[in-house]
Design an enzyme around this catalytic site. Structure first.
Site, PDB file in Angstrom:
ATOM      1  N   CYS A 120       0.868  -1.177   0.000  1.00 24.83           N
ATOM      2  CA  CYS A 120       0.000   0.000   0.000  1.00 24.83           C
ATOM      3  C   CYS A 120       0.898   1.219   0.000  1.00 24.83           C
ATOM      4  O   CYS A 120       2.103   1.104   0.196  1.00 24.83           O
ATOM      5  CB  CYS A 120      -0.906  -0.007   1.229  1.00 24.83           C
ATOM      6  SG  CYS A 120      -2.329   1.100   1.025  1.00 24.83           S
ATOM      7  N   CYS A 130      -3.936   5.918   0.355  1.00 25.41           N
ATOM      8  CA  CYS A 130      -3.440   4.643  -0.171  1.00 25.41           C
ATOM      9  C   CYS A 130      -3.027   4.724  -1.633  1.00 25.41           C
ATOM     10  O   CYS A 130      -2.532   3.747  -2.205  1.00 25.41           O
ATOM     11  CB  CYS A 130      -4.489   3.554   0.031  1.00 25.41           C
ATOM     12  SG  CYS A 130      -5.000   3.404   1.761  1.00 25.41           S
ATOM     13  N   LYS A 196     -12.482  -4.897   0.938  1.00 27.29           N
ATOM     14  CA  LYS A 196     -12.013  -4.136   2.095  1.00 27.29           C
ATOM     15  C   LYS A 196     -12.950  -2.956   2.288  1.00 27.29           C
ATOM     16  O   LYS A 196     -13.102  -2.114   1.403  1.00 27.29           O
ATOM     17  CB  LYS A 196     -10.580  -3.660   1.871  1.00 27.29           C
ATOM     18  CG  LYS A 196     -10.055  -2.823   3.028  1.00 27.29           C
ATOM     19  CD  LYS A 196      -8.612  -2.424   2.816  1.00 27.29           C
ATOM     20  CE  LYS A 196      -8.128  -1.529   3.945  1.00 27.29           C
ATOM     21  NZ  LYS A 196      -6.731  -1.126   3.762  1.00 27.29           N
ATOM     22  N   LYS A 249     -12.327  -7.943   4.797  1.00 26.93           N
ATOM     23  CA  LYS A 249     -11.786  -7.164   5.913  1.00 26.93           C
ATOM     24  C   LYS A 249     -12.679  -5.971   6.202  1.00 26.93           C
ATOM     25  O   LYS A 249     -13.048  -5.260   5.257  1.00 26.93           O
ATOM     26  CB  LYS A 249     -10.383  -6.696   5.521  1.00 26.93           C
ATOM     27  CG  LYS A 249      -9.737  -5.759   6.482  1.00 26.93           C
ATOM     28  CD  LYS A 249      -8.468  -5.242   5.903  1.00 26.93           C
ATOM     29  CE  LYS A 249      -7.893  -4.240   6.869  1.00 26.93           C
ATOM     30  NZ  LYS A 249      -6.702  -3.621   6.369  1.00 26.93           N
TER      31      LYS A 249
HETATM   32  C1  PBG Z   1      -3.679   0.220   4.896  1.00 31.20           C
HETATM   33  C2  PBG Z   1      -4.262  -0.782   5.801  1.00 31.20           C
HETATM   34  C3  PBG Z   1      -5.188  -0.567   6.834  1.00 31.20           C
HETATM   35  C4  PBG Z   1      -5.333  -1.787   7.498  1.00 31.20           C
HETATM   36  C5  PBG Z   1      -4.528  -2.705   6.838  1.00 31.20           C
HETATM   37  N1  PBG Z   1      -3.904  -2.076   5.763  1.00 31.20           N
HETATM   38  C6  PBG Z   1      -5.845   0.646   7.321  1.00 31.20           C
HETATM   39  C7  PBG Z   1      -6.629   1.460   6.416  1.00 31.20           C
HETATM   40  O1  PBG Z   1      -7.013   1.067   5.310  1.00 31.20           O
HETATM   41  O2  PBG Z   1      -6.895   2.577   6.834  1.00 31.20           O
HETATM   42  C8  PBG Z   1      -6.168  -2.032   8.725  1.00 31.20           C
HETATM   43  C9  PBG Z   1      -5.688  -3.099   9.630  1.00 31.20           C
HETATM   44  C10 PBG Z   1      -6.250  -3.067  11.004  1.00 31.20           C
HETATM   45  O3  PBG Z   1      -7.057  -2.193  11.370  1.00 31.20           O
HETATM   46  O4  PBG Z   1      -5.857  -3.938  11.786  1.00 31.20           O
HETATM   47  N2  PBG Z   1      -4.216   0.351   3.652  1.00 31.20           N
END
Ligand code: PBG
Length: 325
Positions: A120, A130, A196, A249
């Protein structure tokens, strides 16, 4: 056949019976543990919102990875939070950058532990988004995909056993696959964060990964929590583009999505029990309001029952120890 012929309690009457008819089991083999890497040496910064979780310098991350491997957890997921942040996310695709150094140090310390690299831009950009930001303040999809592919190649060259794009740009799985293949990295699997969601449960993570967006939010690229058909569309696209595993997720609030994805595709399904899901249980347990071990095992069993083959969890090493015969 109704009562009293049907008595489901008959096979619930002892621990042996319950063990024999149990439908879902947890095994250490199904877990992946996230690691947060920061610059410096001998650094172990506690993440305040995630008691028991630390930001680790490369040397400490390698040490901790060994301990994690010893519990029986087969894989870690590496997040890097470099000091040097710029609009181009340069550190993330620099072969001497923090992520690359962390990956190779962990592989060197424990060659048999699988290292998944989170791919990312948010940890390495000054704006914390991102993808790349245009002059108008939008997130530019296609130039972001180009950079993400460079980041993935950098991680694969550093020794990552899998690359896991978490940015939610369109077409990034294909972009990454093509660049990896063009550079003799055709054996590196892609774990796509396919569905996600734009979730409030990432709050504690953003402290750990130093990745909170400086302006706006992530709703123009991450999914609306209200949608599940769209999640299936995202998953199918990622599989078509070459994803070897797909992820849903967060996990707990999206068990229906996990089930639908498991029924739809043939690749392994991963679920991420995210930082907020971890912190809720930790905080309640610290207050004596909940039995931590029972609550953790119940949430993870629920995620497995919903259809997840693999689970990313901050509880992974503890769970692996609890599950030891
Ligand atoms: C980054 C990313 C995030 C998470 C994993 N990769 C945060 C987001 O998208 O803001 C979240 C993981 C977690 O909360 O444990 N892109």
């Amino acid at each position: 056949m109704g009562f009293p012929q049907e008595r489901p309690r008959r096979t619930r009457q002892s621990d042996v019976w319950r063990r024999m008819v149990r439908e879902t089991r947890l095994t250490p083999d199904a877990f992946i543990y996230p690691l947060f890497v920061v610059p410096g040496t001998a650094v172990r910064n506690p993440v305040k919102s995630m008691p028991g979780i630390f930001q680790l310098s490369v040397d400490e991350a390698a040490k901790h990875a060994k301990e994690v491997a010893a519990t029986g957890v087969p894989a870690v997921l590496v997040f890097a939070a470099p000091d040097q942040k710029d609009p181009k996310a340069s550190d993330a695709w620099n072969p001497r950058g923090l992520a690359a150094r962390a990956i190779s140090a962990i592989k060197e310390a424990c060659p048999r532990l699988l290292v998944w690299a989170d791919v990312c831009l948010c940890g390495a950009t000054d704006h914390g988004h991102c993808g790349h930001v245009t002059a108008a303040g939008a997130i530019d999809n296609d130039t972001s995909v180009d950079t993400l592919a460079q980041v993935a190649l950098n991680c694969a060259r550093a020794g990552a056993d899998a690359v896991a794009p978490s940015d939610m740009m369109d077409g990034r799985v294909r972009g990454i696959r093509e660049l990896l293949d063009a550079n003799s990295m055709q054996s590196t699997p892609i774990v796509a964060y396919a569905a996600k969601y734009a979730s409030s449960f990432y709050g504690p993570f953003r402290e750990a990964a130093e990745s909170a967006p400086a302006f706006g939010d992530r709703r123009s690229y991450q999914m609306d929590p209200a949608n599940s058909r769209e999640a299936l569309r995202e998953v199918l696209l990622d599989v078509e583009e070459g994803a070897d595993l797909v992820m849903v997720k967060p996990a707990g609030p999206y068990l229906d999505v996990i089930r639908q994805v498991r029924d739809l595709v043939r690749v392994p399904v991963v679920a991420y029990q995210v930082s907020g899901e971890f912190s809720l249980i930790r905080a309640a347990a610290a207050n004596g309001w909940i039995d931590e071990r029972a609550a953790v095992l119940e949430t993870l069993t629920g995620i497995r029952r919903a259809g997840a083959d693999l689970i990313i969890s901050y509880f992974a090493p503890e769970v692996a120890q609890w599950l030891r015969p």
